[in-house]
Design a protein around this motif. Sequence first.
Motif, PDB file in Angstrom:
ATOM      1  N   GLN A 161      -8.080   1.609  -4.444  1.00  0.00           N
ATOM      2  CA  GLN A 161      -7.522   2.941  -4.675  1.00  0.00           C
ATOM      3  C   GLN A 161      -8.548   3.992  -4.308  1.00  0.00           C
ATOM      4  O   GLN A 161      -9.739   3.854  -4.596  1.00  0.00           O
ATOM      5  CB  GLN A 161      -7.095   3.133  -6.138  1.00  0.00           C
ATOM      6  N   LEU A 221       1.859   3.959 -10.310  1.00  0.00           N
ATOM      7  CA  LEU A 221       1.454   2.555 -10.240  1.00  0.00           C
ATOM      8  C   LEU A 221       2.186   1.726 -11.282  1.00  0.00           C
ATOM      9  O   LEU A 221       2.508   0.555 -11.033  1.00  0.00           O
ATOM     10  CB  LEU A 221      -0.058   2.441 -10.441  1.00  0.00           C
ATOM     11  N   ASP A 274      -1.555  -6.564  -9.307  1.00  0.00           N
ATOM     12  CA  ASP A 274      -2.532  -5.543  -9.697  1.00  0.00           C
ATOM     13  C   ASP A 274      -3.075  -4.806  -8.480  1.00  0.00           C
ATOM     14  O   ASP A 274      -2.896  -5.231  -7.341  1.00  0.00           O
ATOM     15  CB  ASP A 274      -3.690  -6.140 -10.500  1.00  0.00           C
ATOM     16  N   VAL A 275      -3.752  -3.696  -8.780  1.00  0.00           N
ATOM     17  CA  VAL A 275      -4.356  -2.865  -7.738  1.00  0.00           C
ATOM     18  C   VAL A 275      -5.681  -3.482  -7.309  1.00  0.00           C
ATOM     19  O   VAL A 275      -6.488  -3.889  -8.143  1.00  0.00           O
ATOM     20  CB  VAL A 275      -4.605  -1.430  -8.272  1.00  0.00           C
ATOM     21  N   TRP A 276      -5.892  -3.565  -6.014  1.00  0.00           N
ATOM     22  CA  TRP A 276      -7.176  -4.055  -5.519  1.00  0.00           C
ATOM     23  C   TRP A 276      -7.964  -2.942  -4.818  1.00  0.00           C
ATOM     24  O   TRP A 276      -9.171  -3.051  -4.621  1.00  0.00           O
ATOM     25  CB  TRP A 276      -6.989  -5.235  -4.568  1.00  0.00           C
ATOM     26  N   HIS A 322       5.468   0.727  -9.807  1.00  0.00           N
ATOM     27  CA  HIS A 322       5.280  -0.306  -8.788  1.00  0.00           C
ATOM     28  C   HIS A 322       5.009  -1.671  -9.433  1.00  0.00           C
ATOM     29  O   HIS A 322       5.596  -2.685  -9.029  1.00  0.00           O
ATOM     30  CB  HIS A 322       4.128   0.062  -7.853  1.00  0.00           C
ATOM     31  N   ARG A 323       4.138  -1.691 -10.421  1.00  0.00           N
ATOM     32  CA  ARG A 323       3.814  -2.957 -11.082  1.00  0.00           C
ATOM     33  C   ARG A 323       5.059  -3.583 -11.708  1.00  0.00           C
ATOM     34  O   ARG A 323       5.314  -4.786 -11.558  1.00  0.00           O
ATOM     35  CB  ARG A 323       2.757  -2.734 -12.164  1.00  0.00           C
ATOM     36  N   ALA A 378      -3.185   3.895  -2.894  1.00  0.00           N
ATOM     37  CA  ALA A 378      -3.549   2.640  -3.554  1.00  0.00           C
ATOM     38  C   ALA A 378      -2.902   1.470  -2.835  1.00  0.00           C
ATOM     39  O   ALA A 378      -1.885   1.623  -2.147  1.00  0.00           O
ATOM     40  CB  ALA A 378      -3.115   2.656  -5.015  1.00  0.00           C
ATOM     41  N   SER A 379      -3.507   0.306  -3.026  1.00  0.00           N
ATOM     42  CA  SER A 379      -2.949  -0.921  -2.466  1.00  0.00           C
ATOM     43  C   SER A 379      -2.927  -1.965  -3.558  1.00  0.00           C
ATOM     44  O   SER A 379      -3.903  -2.143  -4.296  1.00  0.00           O
ATOM     45  CB  SER A 379      -3.774  -1.404  -1.274  1.00  0.00           C
ATOM     46  N   LEU A 380      -1.786  -2.642  -3.687  1.00  0.00           N
ATOM     47  CA  LEU A 380      -1.601  -3.681  -4.702  1.00  0.00           C
ATOM     48  C   LEU A 380      -1.453  -5.037  -4.037  1.00  0.00           C
ATOM     49  O   LEU A 380      -0.944  -5.146  -2.909  1.00  0.00           O
ATOM     50  CB  LEU A 380      -0.371  -3.411  -5.552  1.00  0.00           C
ATOM     51  N   SER A 395       0.849  -1.190   0.000  1.00  0.00           N
ATOM     52  CA  SER A 395       0.000   0.000   0.000  1.00  0.00           C
ATOM     53  C   SER A 395       0.886   1.241   0.000  1.00  0.00           C
ATOM     54  O   SER A 395       1.853   1.315   0.769  1.00  0.00           O
ATOM     55  CB  SER A 395      -0.910   0.012   1.232  1.00  0.00           C
ATOM     56  N   VAL A 438       0.594   7.275  -4.158  1.00  0.00           N
ATOM     57  CA  VAL A 438       1.106   7.138  -5.515  1.00  0.00           C
ATOM     58  C   VAL A 438       1.091   8.477  -6.251  1.00  0.00           C
ATOM     59  O   VAL A 438       0.382   9.416  -5.863  1.00  0.00           O
ATOM     60  CB  VAL A 438       0.309   6.090  -6.325  1.00  0.00           C
TER      61      VAL A 438
END
Length: 241
Positions: free
Chosen positions: A230, A210, A226-228, A213-214, A235-237, A162, A165
């Motif tokens: 935002q 993002l 992936d993002v779950w 990060h990805r 955001a949290s991935l 998390s 971003v």
Amino acid sequence: MSKDNIYDTPQLSIAGFRFDRAVASVFPDMIKRSVPGYETIIAMTGTLAERYVQSGSRCYDLGCSLGASTIAMRHHIPHDNCQIIAVDNSEAMLAQCREVLAQDDGRVPVELLFDDVQNVEVTNASMAVLNFTLQFIPVAQRSELLQHIADGLRPGGVLVLSEKVAFEDPQHQQLMIELHHNFKRANGYSDLEISQKRSALEDVLVPETLAVHRQRLRDAGFSSVDVWFQCFNFASLIAIK
């Protein structure tokens, strides 16, 4: 819960933000009023633990602050033979975390470590959490930390990352900043508090896009990223090994 009033009076010189005793004493109020969706992220961390934590494994809360993610995992891990390693480099945060955990009735044992998350050996892990921690690590050192975590995860293990971003489009970036500031105003922060805290965090908290990060997570060896969640510029991935 003590109210965060650290930046409510004018300061001639604003030092870089630190997780010291003053911050630790008001942290629950600070993060609730500053980070949109924080409570949802914490609650869902527990849900993810229920799904992904494997029998006989370790879970790591890296940058545990007062232990919110640790407790969320602790109450949802479905196995009796697991352990949580909670790490923070702030003595003030760990001191209060220890008090919080002492009042918690979770069954999963927790080991608290006073250390930099970059120094911690991650082994036999099925879940790791970096909730608003990576953003305080120097950018050049972030890939190495994520690689270390990935190497210590079992196949099928999960990392929850998390972050605050940034956005590539300058217009969108400015919009998200303004929406976040409006969120803080709605939660009782003055323009002075918002401005002074932003100055304190400058060069201490460095957000990235993002996309960055990805790619970094994929480069570390995670097969699914992936993002779950935002909300605005938070955001949290989920990254699955």
